[in-house]
Design a protein around this motif. Sequence first.
Motif, PDB file in Angstrom:
ATOM      1  N   UNK A 197       0.724  -1.151   0.004  1.00 39.01           N
ATOM      2  CA  UNK A 197      -0.104  -0.076  -0.138  1.00 39.01           C
ATOM      3  C   UNK A 197       0.955   1.472   0.046  1.00 39.01           C
ATOM      4  N   UNK A 198       1.851   1.368   0.719  1.00 39.32           N
ATOM      5  CA  UNK A 198       2.874   2.481   0.814  1.00 39.32           C
ATOM      6  C   UNK A 198       3.608   2.632  -0.631  1.00 39.32           C
TER       7      UNK A 198
ATOM      8  N   UNK B 112     -10.688  -3.973   2.828  1.00 42.78           N
ATOM      9  CA  UNK B 112     -10.711  -2.610   2.478  1.00 42.78           C
ATOM     10  C   UNK B 112      -9.515  -1.771   3.398  1.00 42.78           C
ATOM     11  N   UNK B 113      -8.968  -0.797   2.790  1.00 40.84           N
ATOM     12  CA  UNK B 113      -7.968  -0.027   3.532  1.00 40.84           C
ATOM     13  C   UNK B 113      -8.148   1.426   3.293  1.00 40.84           C
TER      14      UNK B 113
ATOM     15  N   UNK C 126      -0.879   9.902   9.127  1.00 40.10           N
ATOM     16  CA  UNK C 126      -0.592   8.740  10.119  1.00 40.10           C
ATOM     17  C   UNK C 126      -0.311   7.518   9.283  1.00 40.10           C
ATOM     18  N   UNK C 127      -0.979   6.997   8.268  1.00 37.01           N
ATOM     19  CA  UNK C 127      -0.586   5.900   7.601  1.00 37.01           C
ATOM     20  C   UNK C 127      -2.082   5.133   7.300  1.00 37.01           C
ATOM     21  N   UNK C 128      -1.850   4.029   6.675  1.00 35.57           N
ATOM     22  CA  UNK C 128      -2.754   3.130   6.266  1.00 35.57           C
ATOM     23  C   UNK C 128      -3.515   2.327   7.305  1.00 35.57           C
TER      24      UNK C 128
ATOM     25  N   UNK D  41      -1.016  -0.206   8.198  1.00 35.48           N
ATOM     26  CA  UNK D  41      -1.147  -1.420   7.364  1.00 35.48           C
ATOM     27  C   UNK D  41      -0.396  -0.821   6.229  1.00 35.48           C
ATOM     28  N   UNK D  42       0.586  -0.147   6.402  1.00 37.20           N
ATOM     29  CA  UNK D  42       1.413   0.421   5.027  1.00 37.20           C
ATOM     30  C   UNK D  42       2.126  -0.768   4.475  1.00 37.20           C
ATOM     31  N   UNK D  43       2.481  -1.885   5.182  1.00 38.11           N
ATOM     32  CA  UNK D  43       3.298  -2.851   4.514  1.00 38.11           C
ATOM     33  C   UNK D  43       2.440  -3.913   3.864  1.00 38.11           C
TER      34      UNK D  43
END
Length: 332
Positions: free
Chosen positions: A137-138, A172-173, A179-181, A194-196
């Motif tokens: 995702x990142x 879903x994300x 902040x991030x995912x 959940x970035x990775x």
Amino acid sequence: MKPTLRKNMLLALFVAAFGAGTAFAGDPPVSPTSGVIQVSLPPSVTSALAVPFAKSVPIGGKITSVSGTTLGVDQTLTPGALTNHSIYIATQVDPAAAGAYGRMVRITGNTATEITTETAITPVVGDGFDIIENHTLESLFGAAPSTVALTTGSSLALSDVVYIENGGVFTGYWHRSGQGWRLQSDSTGTGPSQNAVSIPYGKGVLVARKGGTRTVTIAGESLTGRFRPVTAGSGATNLLNNVFSVDTTLGTSGIDPFITKGSSATLSDVLYIESGGVFTGYWRKNTGNWYLESDTTGTGATQNSVPIQPGKALLFKDRGAAGFAFPQPFKS
């Protein structure tokens, strides 16, 4: 949606279209080629986004042994390092064997000389392989503090949602600003990052847009041979990547040998193509033509000329055991 192809991508397309020849024997049709594609996502709809370029293709070699989900390889690997990777079988050295040419499957572990796959595939000793580093995702969309390609907000209600499919299940994300995912179920964004989260190269993504038009840039390395992602059958809906950057149509794509056909739509696989947020289903009758899913017995107009565009992932309802595959280059 019509993706924009930059100059180095046009070079990659030239190589794929004119340098591949017939892809059998023991050599890959063309080495992985680098490129970039820009895909425009319209506002307020859900788009099916393909990921034509892997993050990288760091390793290639030959298969030395096959035992279920364990594949021996002729390269020295760092044990446990392939945590976000897939393996692609690039050749078919024995055309008489069932083989695994084009198969793409996630790697679940590795030793110095062996790879364990999520699903058993059947290459033969001597087949060529490539190790694919999957996007996350990142890496695909960005994450704070870097620029994020999609709309972000302080809560789920204010943010775009990205859906990744695995085994017919969609998760879903969303990206919390600064902040991030986060998981879609974590609607306030207080849970873990959940970035990775991996986006397997065999999969596309669904992007549910809340903001205005956005452009996603995807860069990396592409494949040029047959592409056979793993699908879940028994009527499950799969979100399949379209890894090729060449326009084709349902009738000329060459996918028909790899899907289940029948006398009606309910007995056949169904391929859903998205345009402007509208998903339209098509099935191939056992008499040889494509029809709208709503034309359940195939008595209306044929749909062979419906385009399959680069940058678009495909939803695929797999009712049989034939799976799915894109040959490459496409039939003309």
